[in-house]
Write a protein that holds these residues in place. Structure first.
Motif, PDB file in Angstrom:
ATOM      1  N   LEU A   1       2.183  -1.393  -0.422  1.00 57.00           N
ATOM      2  CA  LEU A   1       2.635  -2.277  -1.621  1.00 57.00           C
ATOM      3  C   LEU A   1       2.183  -3.397  -1.528  1.00 57.00           C
ATOM      4  O   LEU A   1       1.239  -3.984  -2.493  1.00 57.00           O
ATOM      5  CB  LEU A   1       4.023  -2.126  -2.307  1.00 57.00           C
ATOM      6  CG  LEU A   1       4.510  -0.656  -2.566  1.00 57.00           C
ATOM      7  CD1 LEU A   1       5.954  -0.671  -3.018  1.00 57.00           C
ATOM      8  CD2 LEU A   1       3.771  -0.139  -3.470  1.00 57.00           C
ATOM      9  N   GLU A   2       2.291  -4.005  -0.405  1.00 57.28           N
ATOM     10  CA  GLU A   2       1.582  -5.372   0.037  1.00 57.28           C
ATOM     11  C   GLU A   2       0.234  -5.399   0.042  1.00 57.28           C
ATOM     12  O   GLU A   2      -0.449  -5.901  -0.492  1.00 57.28           O
ATOM     13  CB  GLU A   2       2.054  -5.918   1.354  1.00 57.28           C
ATOM     14  CG  GLU A   2       3.730  -6.277   1.349  1.00 57.28           C
ATOM     15  CD  GLU A   2       4.021  -7.496   0.157  1.00 57.28           C
ATOM     16  OE1 GLU A   2       3.264  -8.186  -0.040  1.00 57.28           O
ATOM     17  OE2 GLU A   2       5.082  -7.259  -0.265  1.00 57.28           O
ATOM     18  N   ALA A   3      -0.154  -4.149   0.683  1.00 57.12           N
ATOM     19  CA  ALA A   3      -1.733  -4.029   0.598  1.00 57.12           C
ATOM     20  C   ALA A   3      -2.389  -3.920  -0.797  1.00 57.12           C
ATOM     21  O   ALA A   3      -3.259  -4.651  -0.981  1.00 57.12           O
ATOM     22  CB  ALA A   3      -2.140  -2.822   1.489  1.00 57.12           C
ATOM     23  N   PHE A   4      -1.733  -3.229  -1.553  1.00 61.12           N
ATOM     24  CA  PHE A   4      -2.226  -3.086  -3.073  1.00 61.12           C
ATOM     25  C   PHE A   4      -1.873  -4.267  -4.032  1.00 61.12           C
ATOM     26  O   PHE A   4      -2.806  -4.658  -4.845  1.00 61.12           O
ATOM     27  CB  PHE A   4      -1.423  -1.924  -3.632  1.00 61.12           C
ATOM     28  CG  PHE A   4      -1.760  -0.609  -2.987  1.00 61.12           C
ATOM     29  CD1 PHE A   4      -2.834  -0.540  -2.222  1.00 61.12           C
ATOM     30  CD2 PHE A   4      -0.852   0.294  -3.328  1.00 61.12           C
ATOM     31  CE1 PHE A   4      -3.154   0.846  -1.503  1.00 61.12           C
ATOM     32  CE2 PHE A   4      -1.314   1.700  -2.517  1.00 61.12           C
ATOM     33  CZ  PHE A   4      -2.191   1.784  -2.006  1.00 61.12           C
ATOM     34  N   PHE A   5      -0.648  -4.837  -3.936  1.00 63.66           N
ATOM     35  CA  PHE A   5      -0.359  -5.896  -4.816  1.00 63.66           C
ATOM     36  C   PHE A   5       0.028  -7.437  -4.153  1.00 63.66           C
ATOM     37  O   PHE A   5       0.563  -8.263  -4.972  1.00 63.66           O
ATOM     38  CB  PHE A   5       0.839  -5.312  -5.613  1.00 63.66           C
ATOM     39  CG  PHE A   5       0.464  -4.124  -6.230  1.00 63.66           C
ATOM     40  CD1 PHE A   5      -0.583  -4.039  -7.249  1.00 63.66           C
ATOM     41  CD2 PHE A   5       1.534  -2.963  -5.705  1.00 63.66           C
ATOM     42  CE1 PHE A   5      -0.520  -2.554  -7.851  1.00 63.66           C
ATOM     43  CE2 PHE A   5       1.049  -1.619  -6.266  1.00 63.66           C
ATOM     44  CZ  PHE A   5       0.112  -1.399  -7.333  1.00 63.66           C
ATOM     45  N   GLY A   6       0.035  -7.207  -2.986  1.00 63.50           N
ATOM     46  CA  GLY A   6       0.755  -8.711  -2.363  1.00 63.50           C
ATOM     47  C   GLY A   6      -0.079  -9.249  -1.172  1.00 63.50           C
ATOM     48  O   GLY A   6      -1.259  -9.742  -1.265  1.00 63.50           O
ATOM     49  N   ASP A   7       0.553  -9.506  -0.332  1.00 57.92           N
ATOM     50  CA  ASP A   7       0.299 -10.164   0.930  1.00 57.92           C
ATOM     51  C   ASP A   7      -0.143  -9.407   2.009  1.00 57.92           C
ATOM     52  O   ASP A   7       0.756  -8.621   2.524  1.00 57.92           O
ATOM     53  CB  ASP A   7       1.306 -11.291   1.491  1.00 57.92           C
ATOM     54  CG  ASP A   7       0.989 -12.073   2.633  1.00 57.92           C
ATOM     55  OD1 ASP A   7      -0.185 -11.806   3.425  1.00 57.92           O
ATOM     56  OD2 ASP A   7       1.687 -12.966   2.850  1.00 57.92           O
ATOM     57  N   PRO A   8      -1.702  -9.037   2.266  1.00 58.54           N
ATOM     58  CA  PRO A   8      -1.914  -7.958   3.538  1.00 58.54           C
ATOM     59  C   PRO A   8      -1.379  -8.432   4.848  1.00 58.54           C
ATOM     60  O   PRO A   8      -0.995  -7.424   5.697  1.00 58.54           O
ATOM     61  CB  PRO A   8      -3.368  -7.954   3.447  1.00 58.54           C
ATOM     62  CG  PRO A   8      -3.708  -9.129   2.715  1.00 58.54           C
ATOM     63  CD  PRO A   8      -2.815  -9.733   1.636  1.00 58.54           C
ATOM     64  N   ALA A   9      -1.070  -9.587   5.199  1.00 56.43           N
ATOM     65  CA  ALA A   9      -0.757 -10.092   6.418  1.00 56.43           C
ATOM     66  C   ALA A   9       0.765  -9.562   6.710  1.00 56.43           C
ATOM     67  O   ALA A   9       1.151  -9.122   7.759  1.00 56.43           O
ATOM     68  CB  ALA A   9      -0.789 -11.662   6.726  1.00 56.43           C
ATOM     69  N   LYS A  10       1.611  -9.831   5.485  1.00 55.29           N
ATOM     70  CA  LYS A  10       2.902  -9.261   5.677  1.00 55.29           C
ATOM     71  C   LYS A  10       3.058  -7.641   5.603  1.00 55.29           C
ATOM     72  O   LYS A  10       3.666  -7.081   6.224  1.00 55.29           O
ATOM     73  CB  LYS A  10       3.464  -9.684   4.301  1.00 55.29           C
ATOM     74  CG  LYS A  10       5.173  -9.461   4.284  1.00 55.29           C
ATOM     75  CD  LYS A  10       5.722  -9.929   2.897  1.00 55.29           C
ATOM     76  CE  LYS A  10       5.910 -11.608   2.724  1.00 55.29           C
ATOM     77  NZ  LYS A  10       6.436 -12.029   1.661  1.00 55.29           N
ATOM     78  N   GLY A  11       1.909  -7.107   5.133  1.00 61.27           N
ATOM     79  CA  GLY A  11       1.828  -5.509   5.004  1.00 61.27           C
ATOM     80  C   GLY A  11       1.729  -5.047   6.391  1.00 61.27           C
ATOM     81  O   GLY A  11       2.184  -4.191   6.765  1.00 61.27           O
ATOM     82  N   ILE A  12       0.685  -5.801   7.266  1.00 62.22           N
ATOM     83  CA  ILE A  12       0.538  -5.347   8.638  1.00 62.22           C
ATOM     84  C   ILE A  12       1.966  -5.592   9.390  1.00 62.22           C
ATOM     85  O   ILE A  12       2.100  -4.595  10.156  1.00 62.22           O
ATOM     86  CB  ILE A  12      -0.478  -6.454   9.244  1.00 62.22           C
ATOM     87  CG1 ILE A  12      -1.926  -5.783   8.613  1.00 62.22           C
ATOM     88  CG2 ILE A  12      -0.540  -6.165  10.785  1.00 62.22           C
ATOM     89  CD1 ILE A  12      -2.887  -6.915   8.911  1.00 62.22           C
ATOM     90  N   GLU A  13       2.741  -6.663   9.275  1.00 62.43           N
ATOM     91  CA  GLU A  13       3.954  -6.759   9.797  1.00 62.43           C
ATOM     92  C   GLU A  13       4.921  -5.463   9.453  1.00 62.43           C
ATOM     93  O   GLU A  13       5.612  -5.022  10.325  1.00 62.43           O
ATOM     94  CB  GLU A  13       4.601  -8.041   9.441  1.00 62.43           C
ATOM     95  CG  GLU A  13       5.994  -8.383   9.806  1.00 62.43           C
ATOM     96  CD  GLU A  13       6.653  -9.472   9.332  1.00 62.43           C
ATOM     97  OE1 GLU A  13       7.942  -9.422   8.975  1.00 62.43           O
ATOM     98  OE2 GLU A  13       6.131 -10.376   8.666  1.00 62.43           O
ATOM     99  N   PHE A  14       4.772  -5.199   8.129  1.00 60.86           N
ATOM    100  CA  PHE A  14       5.861  -4.222   7.729  1.00 60.86           C
ATOM    101  C   PHE A  14       5.232  -2.787   8.490  1.00 60.86           C
ATOM    102  O   PHE A  14       6.043  -1.742   8.772  1.00 60.86           O
ATOM    103  CB  PHE A  14       5.607  -3.879   6.170  1.00 60.86           C
ATOM    104  CG  PHE A  14       6.619  -5.152   5.569  1.00 60.86           C
ATOM    105  CD1 PHE A  14       7.442  -5.739   6.286  1.00 60.86           C
ATOM    106  CD2 PHE A  14       6.251  -5.367   4.441  1.00 60.86           C
ATOM    107  CE1 PHE A  14       8.033  -6.755   5.587  1.00 60.86           C
ATOM    108  CE2 PHE A  14       6.544  -6.391   3.427  1.00 60.86           C
ATOM    109  CZ  PHE A  14       7.548  -7.049   4.321  1.00 60.86           C
ATOM    110  N   GLY A  15       3.985  -2.382   8.520  1.00 56.53           N
ATOM    111  CA  GLY A  15       3.374  -1.276   8.842  1.00 56.53           C
ATOM    112  C   GLY A  15       3.578  -0.933  10.368  1.00 56.53           C
ATOM    113  O   GLY A  15       3.823  -0.063  10.859  1.00 56.53           O
TER     114      GLY A  15
END
Length: 207
Positions: free
Chosen positions: A83-97
């Motif tokens: 969802l961060e990749a799609f709609f938000g912050d991709p750097a945060k998305g990497i942290e979650f992944g």
């Protein structure tokens, strides 16, 4: 069932996207209103609501709530990444992944985590890591259309056109009905991969 509608839209480039979206939203409402709606149910419904562009913020909140209540819920961490990749912050998305991988790198669905990470790296312009994640995901499941397409995008942006064309040719061999325009009807609305059509077309995939 609601989540399954997102998979059909994302990975099968369905011609019935609008109908699947409507069905998915209806199923989410039924699940959230059910008497046995637990943390897992709310996470799946939340991801699906956001993916279908019905209520992105509410969807993100439901998935975030799931990992707050159950920090070992790897699927929800991957969904937060997506969802961060799609709609938000991709750097945060990497942290979650990466959190999802630490929790369950042997998950049979781990290719989904690599899909999320690939999307995030593309959003950051890090095509080298995007390609690496796409290839890792495809090693775990070689049939995921989205990963195949993101690999083509990464190769094209890394100035490897012959490799991208070879991947595109193999993809068309497996999915002869694939069309870039049809795929972008839904995927083209996602922030970090909305500008990938040119790379897909340059690889030889049909418009």
């Amino acid at each position: 069932l609601a989540w399954c509608t997102t998979l059909r839209v994302a990975w099968q480039s369905s011609e019935t996207t609008d109908a699947l979206r409507d069905k998915g939203i209806t199923l989410c409402r039924e699940a959230l209103n059910g008497s046995d709606c637990d943390v897992e149910t709310r996470a799946y419904a939340g991801y699906s609501l956001a993916f279908h562009f019905y209520d992105i913020e509410r969807g993100k909140e439901l998935v975030a709530e799931a990992v707050e209540k159950c920090p070992s819920f790897a699927w929800a961490w991957t969904s937060r990444s997506m969802l961060e990749a799609f709609f938000g912050d991709p750097a945060k998305g990497i942290e979650f992944g990466e959190a999802a991988l630490r929790l369950n790198h042997l998950d049979p669905l781990v290719f989904r985590t690599y899909m999320a990470l690939t999307n995030c790296y593309i959003g950051l312009g890090d095509n080298k890591n995007a390609l690496a994640c796409a290839e890792r995901g495809l090693l775990r499941n070689s049939n995921i259309l989205g990963l195949q397409l993101l690999k083509i995008v990464s190769l094209t942006r890394l100035m490897q056109p012959s490799e991208a064309m070879a991947e595109a040719s193999a993809l068309i061999g497996r999915h002869p009905g694939f069309r870039v325009s049809k795929f972008m009807l839904h995927t083209g609305k996602f922030a970090n991969i909305s500008n990938t059509a040119n790379e897909l077309l340059a690889s030889g995939l049909p418009e």
